[in-house]
Design a protein around this motif. Sequence first.
Motif, PDB file in Angstrom:
ATOM      1  N   LYS A 286       0.838  -1.208   0.000  1.00 32.03           N
ATOM      2  CA  LYS A 286      -0.021   0.083  -0.005  1.00 32.03           C
ATOM      3  C   LYS A 286       0.890   1.197   0.013  1.00 32.03           C
ATOM      4  CE  LYS A 286      -3.839   0.180   2.297  1.00 32.03           C
ATOM      5  NZ  LYS A 286      -4.813   0.130   1.230  1.00 32.03           N
ATOM      6  N   VAL A 287       2.044   1.331   0.950  1.00 28.82           N
ATOM      7  CA  VAL A 287       2.841   2.302   1.112  1.00 28.82           C
ATOM      8  C   VAL A 287       3.658   2.354  -0.507  1.00 28.82           C
ATOM      9  CG1 VAL A 287       4.886   3.163   2.022  1.00 28.82           C
ATOM     10  CG2 VAL A 287       3.276   2.296   3.369  1.00 28.82           C
ATOM     11  N   TYR A 288       4.142   1.359  -1.162  1.00 27.20           N
ATOM     12  CA  TYR A 288       4.654   1.492  -2.467  1.00 27.20           C
ATOM     13  C   TYR A 288       3.781   2.090  -3.320  1.00 27.20           C
ATOM     14  CZ  TYR A 288       7.624  -0.480  -5.811  1.00 27.20           C
ATOM     15  OH  TYR A 288       8.510  -0.510  -6.917  1.00 27.20           O
ATOM     16  N   ASP A 289       2.644   1.655  -3.439  1.00 28.61           N
ATOM     17  CA  ASP A 289       1.730   1.772  -4.449  1.00 28.61           C
ATOM     18  C   ASP A 289       1.541   3.540  -4.541  1.00 28.61           C
ATOM     19  OD1 ASP A 289       1.328  -0.507  -5.640  1.00 28.61           O
ATOM     20  OD2 ASP A 289      -0.642  -0.753  -4.484  1.00 28.61           O
TER      21      ASP A 289
ATOM     22  N   THR B  64       2.371   6.661  -6.835  1.00 30.07           N
ATOM     23  CA  THR B  64       1.463   7.695  -7.431  1.00 30.07           C
ATOM     24  C   THR B  64       2.156   9.336  -7.333  1.00 30.07           C
ATOM     25  OG1 THR B  64      -0.654   6.361  -6.902  1.00 30.07           O
ATOM     26  CG2 THR B  64      -0.738   8.628  -7.236  1.00 30.07           C
ATOM     27  N   ILE B  65       2.571   9.292  -6.017  1.00 30.92           N
ATOM     28  CA  ILE B  65       3.190  10.686  -5.846  1.00 30.92           C
ATOM     29  C   ILE B  65       4.494  11.091  -6.724  1.00 30.92           C
ATOM     30  CG2 ILE B  65       4.506  11.939  -4.032  1.00 30.92           C
ATOM     31  CD1 ILE B  65       2.811  10.399  -2.088  1.00 30.92           C
ATOM     32  N   VAL B  66       5.343  10.026  -6.716  1.00 31.04           N
ATOM     33  CA  VAL B  66       6.306  10.171  -7.673  1.00 31.04           C
ATOM     34  C   VAL B  66       6.267  10.358  -9.318  1.00 31.04           C
ATOM     35  CG1 VAL B  66       8.353   8.829  -8.823  1.00 31.04           C
ATOM     36  CG2 VAL B  66       7.926   8.611  -6.292  1.00 31.04           C
ATOM     37  N   THR B  67       4.909  10.062  -9.699  1.00 35.95           N
ATOM     38  CA  THR B  67       4.203  10.361 -11.012  1.00 35.95           C
ATOM     39  C   THR B  67       3.964  11.634 -11.003  1.00 35.95           C
ATOM     40  OG1 THR B  67       2.325   9.160 -10.496  1.00 35.95           O
ATOM     41  CG2 THR B  67       3.897   7.772 -11.587  1.00 35.95           C
ATOM     42  N   GLY B  68       3.712  12.438  -9.961  1.00 31.18           N
ATOM     43  CA  GLY B  68       3.210  13.743 -10.060  1.00 31.18           C
ATOM     44  C   GLY B  68       1.990  14.014  -9.558  1.00 31.18           C
TER      45      GLY B  68
ATOM     46  N   VAL C 137      -4.539  11.678  -2.122  1.00 34.25           N
ATOM     47  CA  VAL C 137      -3.414  10.814  -2.207  1.00 34.25           C
ATOM     48  C   VAL C 137      -2.675  11.298  -0.854  1.00 34.25           C
ATOM     49  CG1 VAL C 137      -1.047  10.694  -3.520  1.00 34.25           C
ATOM     50  CG2 VAL C 137      -3.346  11.017  -4.690  1.00 34.25           C
ATOM     51  N   GLN C 138      -2.419  12.302  -0.486  1.00 37.62           N
ATOM     52  CA  GLN C 138      -1.854  12.688   0.968  1.00 37.62           C
ATOM     53  C   GLN C 138      -2.616  11.823   1.809  1.00 37.62           C
ATOM     54  OE1 GLN C 138      -1.933  16.984   1.214  1.00 37.62           O
ATOM     55  NE2 GLN C 138      -0.051  17.259  -0.391  1.00 37.62           N
ATOM     56  N   ARG C 139      -3.746  11.982   2.014  1.00 41.01           N
ATOM     57  CA  ARG C 139      -4.288  11.263   3.033  1.00 41.01           C
ATOM     58  C   ARG C 139      -4.219   9.574   3.050  1.00 41.01           C
ATOM     59  NH1 ARG C 139      -8.851  13.124   2.208  1.00 41.01           N
ATOM     60  NH2 ARG C 139      -9.757  11.668   0.776  1.00 41.01           N
TER      61      ARG C 139
ATOM     62  N   ARG D   4      14.360   4.974   6.870  1.00 45.76           N
ATOM     63  CA  ARG D   4      14.286   5.841   8.033  1.00 45.76           C
ATOM     64  C   ARG D   4      14.922   7.140   7.463  1.00 45.76           C
ATOM     65  NH1 ARG D   4      17.914   7.568  11.541  1.00 45.76           N
ATOM     66  NH2 ARG D   4      19.708   6.126  10.901  1.00 45.76           N
ATOM     67  N   LYS D   5      15.897   7.072   6.504  1.00 44.42           N
ATOM     68  CA  LYS D   5      16.558   8.235   5.956  1.00 44.42           C
ATOM     69  C   LYS D   5      16.012   9.099   4.788  1.00 44.42           C
ATOM     70  CE  LYS D   5      21.079   7.150   7.680  1.00 44.42           C
ATOM     71  NZ  LYS D   5      22.518   6.692   7.360  1.00 44.42           N
ATOM     72  N   ALA D   6      14.803   8.412   4.117  1.00 41.20           N
ATOM     73  CA  ALA D   6      14.373   8.909   2.901  1.00 41.20           C
ATOM     74  C   ALA D   6      13.668  10.352   3.415  1.00 41.20           C
ATOM     75  CB  ALA D   6      13.210   7.855   2.580  1.00 41.20           C
ATOM     76  N   GLU D   7      14.049  11.299   2.185  1.00 43.32           N
ATOM     77  CA  GLU D   7      13.524  12.540   2.283  1.00 43.32           C
ATOM     78  C   GLU D   7      12.462  12.855   1.166  1.00 43.32           C
ATOM     79  OE1 GLU D   7      16.977  15.018   2.906  1.00 43.32           O
ATOM     80  OE2 GLU D   7      17.319  14.528   4.975  1.00 43.32           O
ATOM     81  N   THR D   8      12.807  12.078   0.197  1.00 41.82           N
ATOM     82  CA  THR D   8      12.129  12.726  -1.056  1.00 41.82           C
ATOM     83  C   THR D   8      11.067  11.229  -1.292  1.00 41.82           C
ATOM     84  OG1 THR D   8      13.597  11.634  -2.677  1.00 41.82           O
ATOM     85  CG2 THR D   8      13.607  14.055  -1.939  1.00 41.82           C
ATOM     86  N   ALA D   9      10.192  11.680  -2.295  1.00 48.60           N
ATOM     87  CA  ALA D   9       9.175  10.701  -2.696  1.00 48.60           C
ATOM     88  C   ALA D   9       9.887   9.441  -3.329  1.00 48.60           C
ATOM     89  CB  ALA D   9       8.041  11.186  -3.337  1.00 48.60           C
ATOM     90  N   THR D  10      10.822   9.741  -4.257  1.00 49.21           N
ATOM     91  CA  THR D  10      11.488   8.778  -5.087  1.00 49.21           C
ATOM     92  C   THR D  10      12.590   8.130  -3.951  1.00 49.21           C
ATOM     93  OG1 THR D  10      11.774  10.478  -6.993  1.00 49.21           O
ATOM     94  CG2 THR D  10      13.546   8.533  -6.713  1.00 49.21           C
TER      95      THR D  10
END
Length: 246
Positions: A52-55, A59-63, A69-71, A183-189
């Motif tokens: 679910k998080v991956y999906d 979606t966010i990565v595609t713009g 989507v945020q919810r 843990r360190k991820a800061e961007t959607a990618t």
Amino acid sequence: MSSTPMPVPGGTMAPPHGDAWLRSPVGLGRAVAVLLGVVVVVGLFSIWAGVKVYDVTGTIVTGEVGEAVQRDAVHADSVMAEVGVVQVASLVATVVVYLVWFHRVRINAEVFDPFGHEMGRAWTGWGWFVPVVNLWFPRRIMLNTWDASRPAGTRTSHGLVNAWWVMWTITLFVGRAGFESYRKAETATELYVAVGDVLFADVTGVVAAVLAILVVLRLTRMQNEKALRGPVPPGEPVPAAVRDHR
């Protein structure tokens, strides 16, 4: 099989690892198998939460970023965190009982073959936690125990043990790397890539847990059957100390 201590069958050489005695591993083996089953179930839920998080991250990565989507992203991340807590709790409980079982089957194996063990008993616990040696000590102890517990005069394949160890090692490395990246991820990618690694670790972890169940049940059964026959090769008289405590 009785839990009463039994002396090692006679001989002129002292056992290199100290006195050994048989105790039934059946109860512990079943408990470990049940706890590993819980780990498998929780792992499957973790995979579901990770998907679910991956999906939603994909979606966010595609713009596509909107309120819905945020919810969904917040909800998916919350579910994944909650499953992670349950996952850690189930692993801790399993590790404790597994180590008790591992120590017990090792001592039983010394009754069957006092001189077929390369590491001391303490490594049944420390071997899992000391860096570097934890990559091969537990497997070597398991193989020595496995060989000592097989029926006398037979050869038992190490394929099941090796398959379990490969999957466990993969899970160990990929899991650490994946959760650190998450843990360190800061961007959607970055989050998208990290979740993919965590998902892969969850899958290999479930496979490793299933294989661990098979290893535990197989080794427990081998030891129980060998103890009931007596820790001596077929055709030789069973020592009175063993015969009296069956």
